[in-house]
Enzyme design. Structure first.
Site, PDB file in Angstrom:
ATOM      1  N   ASP A 109       0.857  -1.197   0.000  1.00  0.00           N
ATOM      2  CA  ASP A 109       0.000   0.000   0.000  1.00  0.00           C
ATOM      3  C   ASP A 109       0.890   1.244   0.000  1.00  0.00           C
ATOM      4  O   ASP A 109       1.582   1.529   0.980  1.00  0.00           O
ATOM      5  CB  ASP A 109      -0.905  -0.024   1.233  1.00  0.00           C
ATOM      6  CG  ASP A 109      -1.915   1.115   1.187  1.00  0.00           C
ATOM      7  OD1 ASP A 109      -3.119   0.825   1.162  1.00  0.00           O
ATOM      8  OD2 ASP A 109      -1.496   2.304   1.165  1.00  0.00           O
ATOM      9  N   ASP A 116       0.228   3.849   2.862  1.00  0.00           N
ATOM     10  CA  ASP A 116       0.701   3.389   4.174  1.00  0.00           C
ATOM     11  C   ASP A 116       2.216   3.416   4.253  1.00  0.00           C
ATOM     12  O   ASP A 116       2.795   3.792   5.282  1.00  0.00           O
ATOM     13  CB  ASP A 116       0.205   1.965   4.454  1.00  0.00           C
ATOM     14  CG  ASP A 116      -1.249   1.944   4.895  1.00  0.00           C
ATOM     15  OD1 ASP A 116      -1.768   3.010   5.272  1.00  0.00           O
ATOM     16  OD2 ASP A 116      -1.863   0.861   4.855  1.00  0.00           O
TER      17      ASP A 116
HETATM   18  N1  URA Z   1      -2.922   0.882  -4.150  1.00  0.00           N
HETATM   19  C1  URA Z   1      -1.762   0.616  -3.509  1.00  0.00           C
HETATM   20  O1  URA Z   1      -1.307   1.397  -2.685  1.00  0.00           O
HETATM   21  N2  URA Z   1      -1.126  -0.538  -3.788  1.00  0.00           N
HETATM   22  C2  URA Z   1      -1.593  -1.435  -4.681  1.00  0.00           C
HETATM   23  O2  URA Z   1      -0.950  -2.458  -4.907  1.00  0.00           O
HETATM   24  C3  URA Z   1      -2.801  -1.145  -5.349  1.00  0.00           C
HETATM   25  C4  URA Z   1      -3.450   0.028  -5.067  1.00  0.00           C
END
Ligand code: URA
Length: 209
Positions: free
Chosen positions: A200, A203
């Site tokens: 992510d 994050d």
């Molecule tokens: N958003 C993200 O942060 N990571 C992904 O793999 C897909 C969407």
């Protein structure tokens, strides 16, 4: 049809490997994303128009070139897009920055814009929509639509990593938009994460979970 440009400069690819690595901590991740954004800005601006000028060097008069003054607008999609703005501004310091925040209503599946603030002259600007991860293409498509609705005419999309599904979706919905990537990955998993991806992006940039 919009073109897809994979920016495979060795420095970009090298830094992207560290960005992908799950052992890279928040501070280093943020610094590397900033550096890659700067390198990508270098490539994305390759076709900016130039104009002739005349200057005096200490030696003689010379005909040289300067940017023709095409106005740029950076449009990060909140929140992960923010991580690439400063790197871009290092190379394009006069760019204006607009912000788009949206989510999909889980019931209607329609995009809900919870925040939008744009430069007043977006129709005159070359806009670069920034989102590190192009997964399904949903947010990018909605953000681009939102800009077009407000008069934007020239839009590029810049992402660190894309899945083929996201690229196809943007190409279908916005065939006029060129897409710039540091990498085109294999696929999406069942949770719409890009594989192999980097996890992510929001994050990892902001140290949340
Ligand atoms: N958003 C993200 O942060 N990571 C992904 O793999 C897909 C969407």
């Amino acid at each position: 049809m919009g073109n897809v440009h994979v920016l495979d400069h060795p420095l970009i690819q090298h830094k992207l490997s560290y960005i992908r690595n799950k052992h890279t901590g928040t501070k280093e991740f943020r610094e590397l994303v900033d550096e890659v954004a700067m390198l990508m800005a270098f490539e994305i601006t390759r076709d900016l128009p130039l104009t002739e000028t005349t200057i005096e060097t200490p030696v003689t008069t010379a005909n040289t070139k300067v940017l023709a003054g095409k106005k740029i607008g950076l449009i990060p999609i909140l929140r992960a897009g923010l991580g690439m703005v400063d790197g871009m501004l290092k190379l394009i310091p006069a760019a204006k920055v607009g912000h788009v925040g949206l989510y999909r209503d889980p019931e209607t599946l329609k995009p809900v814009e919870y925040y939008i603030k744009l430069p007043s002259d977006i129709e005159e600007r070359e806009l670069i929509v920034i989102d590190p991860m192009l997964a399904t293409g949903g947010s990018a498509n909605d953000a681009i639509q939102s800009l077009k609705k407000r008069g934007a005419k020239n839009i590029r999309l810049m992402c660190l990593i894309a899945a083929p599904e996201g690229v196809e979706s943007v190409k279908q919905e916005h065939p006029d938009v060129d897409i710039y990537l540091a990498a085109l990955d294999e696929k999406l998993d069942d949770h719409a994460y890009i594989v192999p991806g980097l996890g992510d992006a929001g994050d990892r940039l902001f140290g949340t979970k």
